[in-house]
Write a protein that holds these residues in place. Structure first.
Motif, PDB file in Angstrom:
ATOM      1  N   THR A 184      47.453 -83.908  22.298  1.00  0.00           N
ATOM      2  CA  THR A 184      47.236 -85.290  22.727  1.00  0.00           C
ATOM      3  C   THR A 184      45.755 -85.667  22.749  1.00  0.00           C
ATOM      4  O   THR A 184      45.407 -86.838  22.539  1.00  0.00           O
ATOM      5  N   ASN A 185      44.889 -84.682  23.012  1.00  0.00           N
ATOM      6  CA  ASN A 185      43.458 -85.005  23.122  1.00  0.00           C
ATOM      7  C   ASN A 185      42.571 -84.136  22.235  1.00  0.00           C
ATOM      8  O   ASN A 185      41.352 -84.288  22.241  1.00  0.00           O
ATOM      9  N   PHE A 186      43.182 -83.195  21.498  1.00  0.00           N
ATOM     10  CA  PHE A 186      42.467 -82.308  20.575  1.00  0.00           C
ATOM     11  C   PHE A 186      41.420 -81.431  21.277  1.00  0.00           C
ATOM     12  O   PHE A 186      40.512 -80.922  20.632  1.00  0.00           O
ATOM     13  N   GLN A 187      41.586 -81.239  22.568  1.00  0.00           N
ATOM     14  CA  GLN A 187      40.698 -80.341  23.304  1.00  0.00           C
ATOM     15  C   GLN A 187      41.388 -78.974  23.416  1.00  0.00           C
ATOM     16  O   GLN A 187      41.826 -78.554  24.494  1.00  0.00           O
ATOM     17  N   PHE A 188      41.482 -78.322  22.274  1.00  0.00           N
ATOM     18  CA  PHE A 188      42.267 -77.092  22.183  1.00  0.00           C
ATOM     19  C   PHE A 188      41.687 -75.969  23.033  1.00  0.00           C
ATOM     20  O   PHE A 188      42.435 -75.215  23.653  1.00  0.00           O
ATOM     21  N   PHE A 189      40.373 -75.852  23.054  1.00  0.00           N
ATOM     22  CA  PHE A 189      39.770 -74.752  23.813  1.00  0.00           C
ATOM     23  C   PHE A 189      40.126 -74.862  25.296  1.00  0.00           C
ATOM     24  O   PHE A 189      40.510 -73.880  25.928  1.00  0.00           O
ATOM     25  N   LYS A 190      39.982 -76.052  25.852  1.00  0.00           N
ATOM     26  CA  LYS A 190      40.258 -76.244  27.271  1.00  0.00           C
ATOM     27  C   LYS A 190      41.730 -75.967  27.582  1.00  0.00           C
ATOM     28  O   LYS A 190      42.059 -75.322  28.581  1.00  0.00           O
ATOM     29  N   ALA A 191      42.620 -76.457  26.723  1.00  0.00           N
ATOM     30  CA  ALA A 191      44.052 -76.262  26.962  1.00  0.00           C
ATOM     31  C   ALA A 191      44.432 -74.790  26.889  1.00  0.00           C
ATOM     32  O   ALA A 191      45.140 -74.268  27.765  1.00  0.00           O
ATOM     33  N   TYR A 192      43.947 -74.106  25.853  1.00  0.00           N
ATOM     34  CA  TYR A 192      44.304 -72.700  25.689  1.00  0.00           C
ATOM     35  C   TYR A 192      43.619 -71.823  26.731  1.00  0.00           C
ATOM     36  O   TYR A 192      44.173 -70.798  27.151  1.00  0.00           O
ATOM     37  N   PHE A 193      42.428 -72.223  27.152  1.00  0.00           N
ATOM     38  CA  PHE A 193      41.739 -71.466  28.196  1.00  0.00           C
ATOM     39  C   PHE A 193      42.501 -71.590  29.516  1.00  0.00           C
ATOM     40  O   PHE A 193      42.652 -70.602  30.253  1.00  0.00           O
ATOM     41  N   ALA A 194      42.992 -72.774  29.808  1.00  0.00           N
ATOM     42  CA  ALA A 194      43.791 -72.969  31.019  1.00  0.00           C
ATOM     43  C   ALA A 194      45.077 -72.141  30.944  1.00  0.00           C
ATOM     44  O   ALA A 194      45.490 -71.532  31.943  1.00  0.00           O
ATOM     45  N   ALA A 195      45.692 -72.112  29.763  1.00  0.00           N
ATOM     46  CA  ALA A 195      46.905 -71.305  29.592  1.00  0.00           C
ATOM     47  C   ALA A 195      46.606 -69.825  29.798  1.00  0.00           C
ATOM     48  O   ALA A 195      47.385 -69.094  30.432  1.00  0.00           O
ATOM     49  N   ALA A 196      45.472 -69.385  29.278  1.00  0.00           N
ATOM     50  CA  ALA A 196      45.084 -67.980  29.432  1.00  0.00           C
ATOM     51  C   ALA A 196      44.918 -67.620  30.902  1.00  0.00           C
ATOM     52  O   ALA A 196      45.321 -66.524  31.332  1.00  0.00           O
ATOM     53  N   LEU A 197      44.343 -68.522  31.675  1.00  0.00           N
ATOM     54  CA  LEU A 197      44.158 -68.265  33.108  1.00  0.00           C
ATOM     55  C   LEU A 197      45.505 -68.137  33.818  1.00  0.00           C
ATOM     56  O   LEU A 197      45.678 -67.289  34.700  1.00  0.00           O
ATOM     57  N   VAL A 198      46.457 -68.993  33.442  1.00  0.00           N
ATOM     58  CA  VAL A 198      47.782 -68.934  34.057  1.00  0.00           C
ATOM     59  C   VAL A 198      48.454 -67.601  33.734  1.00  0.00           C
ATOM     60  O   VAL A 198      49.012 -66.934  34.627  1.00  0.00           O
ATOM     61  N   TYR A 199      48.401 -67.184  32.463  1.00  0.00           N
ATOM     62  CA  TYR A 199      48.990 -65.895  32.087  1.00  0.00           C
ATOM     63  C   TYR A 199      48.298 -64.752  32.820  1.00  0.00           C
ATOM     64  O   TYR A 199      48.950 -63.783  33.243  1.00  0.00           O
ATOM     65  N   LEU A 200      46.980 -64.856  32.985  1.00  0.00           N
ATOM     66  CA  LEU A 200      46.233 -63.810  33.681  1.00  0.00           C
ATOM     67  C   LEU A 200      46.694 -63.688  35.129  1.00  0.00           C
ATOM     68  O   LEU A 200      46.861 -62.576  35.649  1.00  0.00           O
ATOM     69  N   VAL A 201      46.889 -64.818  35.788  1.00  0.00           N
ATOM     70  CA  VAL A 201      47.364 -64.804  37.173  1.00  0.00           C
ATOM     71  C   VAL A 201      48.756 -64.175  37.256  1.00  0.00           C
ATOM     72  O   VAL A 201      49.019 -63.329  38.133  1.00  0.00           O
TER      73      VAL A 201
END
Length: 221
Positions: A184-201
């Protein structure tokens, strides 16, 4: 600063869908961890059969599902079976495919632990009149499960992480929703970084739980 505020706004707008995807991910990961363990125990039990044909068939099953890439199995079931008139939902395909795959790995872990057992205790139980099923239930299985705690924990973690491939068969899990957010916003790094944090938790929670279980039940070498 504006980019982050824009990303945060889109994230909050899509948060209900993302949380639904997270629930779907946890549901799939928990389901295949349980079913994969139960089927893995059954497969492991059959590897101990005195019937050579049964043992060879089960060993072939283990080799096949460990050797086949999971994504190939999922694609074969989801996109291939409809040509035979068999149509399954994305969750059903993921559940069945993952279960067969995970069970093969779990059976291999249990068999490795079994090979390290002192077989004299099994012989003693047999001499005391225990039948093979009783020996398995009361002596073999409890010990191999304890010895396999680290390997089984790693498999649960792998189940959680591998569940992300289910979006390729249109199962709307967490990563699929993150993909939609990024699109939706082409901010792939931010989206995938947030996903990585969730998986890490989530992985950290599994590790902490596993350490508590291992501390209580693990049999030292």
């Amino acid at each position: 600063m504006g980019a982050w505020s824009s990303f945060t706004r889109d994230l909050l707008e899509q948060m209900p869908l993302i949380l639904t995807g997270l629930v779907n991910t946890l549901q799939l990961a928990a389901s295949i961890s349980i079913s994969g363990l139960l089927l893995g125990i059954l497969v492991f039990y059959l590897t101990l059969s005195k019937n050579k044909l049964v043992r060879n068939s089960i060993n072939a099953y283990i080799s096949f599902f460990i050797g086949m890439p999971l994504i190939v199995l999922l694609f074969l079931m989801y996109y291939g079976l409809p040509s035979w008139g068999i149509r399954l939902s994305p969750f059903t395909v993921a559940f069945i495919g993952f279960t067969f795959n995970v069970a093969a790995y779990n059976a291999a872990y249990l068999k490795t632990a079994y090979n390290g057992l002192d077989k004299s205790q099994l012989e003693a139980a047999s001499a005391q009149g225990f039948n093979p099923l009783q020996i398995f239930q009361l002596i073999t299985l409890p010990q191999v499960l304890r010895l396999s705690i680290p390997a089984l924990t790693n498999q649960v973690i792998a189940n959680l992480k591998d569940s992300s491939v289910a979006f390729l068969i249109q199962y709307t899990e967490f990563f699929a929703r993150v993909q939609e957010l990024a699109a939706t916003n082409f901010q792939f790094f931010k989206a995938y970084f947030a996903a990585a944090l969730v998986y890490l938790v989530l992985v950290s929670i599994i590790v902490l739980c596993a350490r508590a279980i291992e501390k209580r039940y693990f049999i030292p070498a």
